[in-house]
Each structure stands twice: as C-alpha cells, then as structure tokens.
Scaffold this motif. Structure first.
Motif, PDB file in Angstrom:
ATOM      1  N   GLY A   1       1.740   6.380  -6.904  1.00 23.47           N
ATOM      2  CA  GLY A   1       0.596   7.080  -7.349  1.00 23.47           C
ATOM      3  C   GLY A   1       1.063   8.261  -7.124  1.00 23.47           C
ATOM      4  N   ALA A   2       1.624   8.804  -6.483  1.00 22.11           N
ATOM      5  CA  ALA A   2       2.103  10.087  -6.143  1.00 22.11           C
ATOM      6  C   ALA A   2       2.580  10.793  -7.194  1.00 22.11           C
ATOM      7  N   VAL A   3       3.672  10.059  -7.446  1.00 25.60           N
ATOM      8  CA  VAL A   3       4.656  10.403  -8.460  1.00 25.60           C
ATOM      9  C   VAL A   3       4.087  10.580  -9.809  1.00 25.60           C
ATOM     10  N   LEU A   4       3.194   9.365 -10.443  1.00 27.38           N
ATOM     11  CA  LEU A   4       2.288   9.661 -11.450  1.00 27.38           C
ATOM     12  C   LEU A   4       1.563  10.669 -11.464  1.00 27.38           C
TER      13      LEU A   4
ATOM     14  N   TYR B   1       0.278  13.810 -22.925  1.00 25.99           N
ATOM     15  CA  TYR B   1       1.294  13.185 -21.779  1.00 25.99           C
ATOM     16  C   TYR B   1       0.440  13.350 -20.429  1.00 25.99           C
ATOM     17  N   ALA B   2      -0.137  14.354 -20.062  1.00 29.42           N
ATOM     18  CA  ALA B   2      -0.776  14.444 -18.795  1.00 29.42           C
ATOM     19  C   ALA B   2      -1.765  13.320 -18.587  1.00 29.42           C
ATOM     20  N   LEU B   3      -2.446  12.965 -19.563  1.00 28.83           N
ATOM     21  CA  LEU B   3      -3.689  12.052 -19.614  1.00 28.83           C
ATOM     22  C   LEU B   3      -3.019  10.760 -19.465  1.00 28.83           C
ATOM     23  N   THR B   4      -1.806  10.610 -20.169  1.00 25.51           N
ATOM     24  CA  THR B   4      -1.228   9.209 -19.894  1.00 25.51           C
ATOM     25  C   THR B   4      -0.679   8.908 -18.341  1.00 25.51           C
ATOM     26  N   TRP B   5      -0.131   9.782 -17.814  1.00 20.95           N
ATOM     27  CA  TRP B   5       0.404   9.881 -16.479  1.00 20.95           C
ATOM     28  C   TRP B   5      -0.782   9.649 -15.461  1.00 20.95           C
ATOM     29  N   PHE B   6      -1.970  10.141 -15.603  1.00 19.27           N
ATOM     30  CA  PHE B   6      -3.039  10.164 -15.062  1.00 19.27           C
ATOM     31  C   PHE B   6      -3.793   8.686 -15.242  1.00 19.27           C
ATOM     32  N   GLY B   7      -3.534   8.308 -16.607  1.00 19.59           N
ATOM     33  CA  GLY B   7      -4.055   7.062 -16.714  1.00 19.59           C
ATOM     34  C   GLY B   7      -3.422   5.983 -16.041  1.00 19.59           C
ATOM     35  N   LEU B   8      -2.017   6.053 -16.041  1.00 18.55           N
ATOM     36  CA  LEU B   8      -1.419   5.060 -15.391  1.00 18.55           C
ATOM     37  C   LEU B   8      -1.391   5.018 -13.884  1.00 18.55           C
ATOM     38  N   ALA B   9      -1.721   6.181 -13.296  1.00 20.93           N
ATOM     39  CA  ALA B   9      -1.910   6.190 -11.791  1.00 20.93           C
ATOM     40  C   ALA B   9      -3.384   5.615 -11.464  1.00 20.93           C
ATOM     41  N   ALA B  10      -4.380   5.916 -12.431  1.00 25.74           N
ATOM     42  CA  ALA B  10      -5.692   5.101 -12.349  1.00 25.74           C
ATOM     43  C   ALA B  10      -5.609   3.580 -12.375  1.00 25.74           C
ATOM     44  N   ALA B  11      -4.549   3.130 -13.289  1.00 27.98           N
ATOM     45  CA  ALA B  11      -4.317   1.675 -13.489  1.00 27.98           C
ATOM     46  C   ALA B  11      -3.794   1.070 -12.256  1.00 27.98           C
ATOM     47  N   LEU B  12      -2.731   2.027 -11.681  1.00 28.64           N
ATOM     48  CA  LEU B  12      -2.126   1.366 -10.463  1.00 28.64           C
ATOM     49  C   LEU B  12      -3.061   1.553  -9.325  1.00 28.64           C
ATOM     50  N   ALA B  13      -4.197   2.236  -9.317  1.00 23.98           N
ATOM     51  CA  ALA B  13      -5.106   2.215  -8.260  1.00 23.98           C
ATOM     52  C   ALA B  13      -5.821   1.024  -8.467  1.00 23.98           C
TER      53      ALA B  13
ATOM     54  N   THR C   1       0.721  -1.173  -0.014  1.00 23.85           N
ATOM     55  CA  THR C   1      -0.086   0.124  -0.060  1.00 23.85           C
ATOM     56  C   THR C   1       0.744   1.236   0.038  1.00 23.85           C
ATOM     57  N   VAL C   2       1.872   1.332   0.759  1.00 24.51           N
ATOM     58  CA  VAL C   2       2.800   2.521   0.907  1.00 24.51           C
ATOM     59  C   VAL C   2       3.444   2.543  -0.393  1.00 24.51           C
ATOM     60  N   LEU C   3       4.005   1.454  -1.036  1.00 23.76           N
ATOM     61  CA  LEU C   3       4.596   1.656  -2.321  1.00 23.76           C
ATOM     62  C   LEU C   3       3.736   1.894  -3.397  1.00 23.76           C
TER      63      LEU C   3
END
Length: 258
Positions: free
Chosen positions: A29-32, A232-244, A22-24
C-alpha cells in the motif's frame, strides 16, 4: 472460566497468522500511494510545461543564451523560448525525417525538416530548422530555396535536443538524413571548423521566415503534449484502496473462523 480462557488462547494464534499478510499489505500500500503521489507531482510539472508551451512562443523575443550558460541550461525552462538572434546563414543543409500533422500551413504529411547553420554576430553557431518540405524516405535531397543572405535578425523558438528512442533508425550521414534533431550529432554534416562553438539547442524558424514559394514551410513547431498523470494517479490510489479492501475482507474472514 474455561470458555473465556479457551477464547483467549485461540485468539493469539490468529493474530500471529495475520501479522505477515498485514506487513506485506502495508508495504504494498505504501508503494502504491507513493506512486500516486509521484504522478501528482508529474501532473503539476506537465501542467506547467503545457502552460509554458502556450505562453513562451507568444512572448516578445529575447536574446539567446550565451555560451557561458549552455552547460547549466534547464531545458524545461528554456525550451520554446522565443529568441531574436542576429547573424547570418552559413552554407550547407541537412535533413531530419518527420511526419507533420495538424499543420498550420498548407503542407503536411511525411517529409523533412530543413536544417541550416546560422552564425551569430557573437561568433557562435546554432542549427536552424528552416521549415518543412514534403517528401518520402527515398533519401533524395529535396531542392529548396537557399536561406536569406547577409545579416538578419532571426526570429525563432529554442528547442531542446531531441534524443533518439529505442526504435529510432540510425542516421544516414552520406545522405545528410537524420531522424532526431541533435546539434552535436548533426554537426559533421556542415563541415564546420573544429573550433566552432555550436549551441546545444536548435532553433525553429518563425512562420514569417517562410520564403514566397512556401517551401520550406516554417513555423510548424509541435506544441501538443499529452497529460494523463491524473488518470495514472487515480489508478494507483484506486489500487491502494482495493488492496485495503482485500486486506480487510481477509482479516475479517480469519477472525470469523477462529
């Protein structure tokens, strides 16, 4: 009672095993998300730059920046500003290799920018891109008409220094051939006096300065910018959503197996 106690005892080890993932996940997610927000900031900056690239060249010409302001010039604010510079051309010329596409005039393809020194009525010098001449990279200096003589008011666009990239070829000073436009780097080609105040910017001459023969072809300032920061922004936000989503599936799977 025993069932309840057993369930409670079994739950603790599961959450202890989940805290590190969870911490990782939160850190990643914060970085993305921060990268996505940074791209949104870049989007605003690039949008303003494109708007300036469209409006500044069409605005009425203004006086050039005085030497006292050169050290503090904001290139994002100054680049492509239309200037009216009184003075006269000095002897000498040098060349910068380029490939001209989407030309406004009839000439295009591989060729050279013709650079010439211009002394202002205030005594300082600016290097002027007189325009484009088509030629190859054989190093032969093209024959171009000399610039106008006497005092004139030069109409042109201020251009920021053009830094070399990782794969930019080295210049050939003996052939007066460069591959980027940088006034300080090109200065030795013109044998200017040691005490010359040379502007850190260059000037792209307006199309109206093109000689009757059509060479050098002036007014070919490149004003095309790519703007992919939203993607690029949508890509990073999408990766954050996928990680979640991955984290949620992982946690639910662990909880079902306890």
């Amino acid at each position: 009672m025993s069932g309840t106690a057993g369930g409670t005892a079994g739950a603790a080890p599961v959450w202890r095993r989940l805290w590190l993932p969870t911490v990782l996940a939160l850190a990643a997610g914060a970085v993305l998300v921060s990268l996505g927000l940074w791209q949104l900031e870049r989007l605003a900056w690039k949008t303003a730059l494109i708007e300036a690239a469209t409006s500044r060249p069409e605005a009425p010409p203004v006086a050039p920046p005085a030497p006292a302001t050169w050290d503090g010039l904001d290139w994002d604010e100054a680049d492509l500003t239309r200037l009216a510079v009184p003075g006269r051309f000095l002897p000498g010329e040098a060349f910068v290799y380029t490939v001209l596409s989407d030309a406004r005039g009839p000439l295009s393809g591989p060729g050279l920018w013709v650079m010439a020194p211009f002394e202002t009525t205030e005594g300082w010098v600016v290097l002027v891109n007189r325009g484009f001449v088509p030629t190859g990279m054989d190093g032969a200096a093209p024959v171009v008409p000399p610039p106008p003589t006497g005092e004139i008011v030069l109409d042109g666009l201020l251009r920021r220094p053009d830094p070399p990239g990782m794969f930019t070829p080295d210049p050939s000073p003996q052939k007066k051939l460069w591959f980027v436009r940088d006034a300080a780097e090109m200065a030795p080609a013109f044998s200017l006096p040691a005490d010359t105040r040379l502007a850190p910017f260059t000037l792209d001459a307006a199309a109206s300065t093109t000689p009757p023969g059509g060479v050098p072809q002036a007014g070919e300032t490149r004003r095309v910018y790519t703007n992919s920061h939203l993607q690029y922004a949508l890509t990073w936000f999408g990766l954050a959503a996928a990680l979640a989503g991955v984290w949620l599936v992982f946690v639910l799977g662990r909880l079902r197996r306890r």
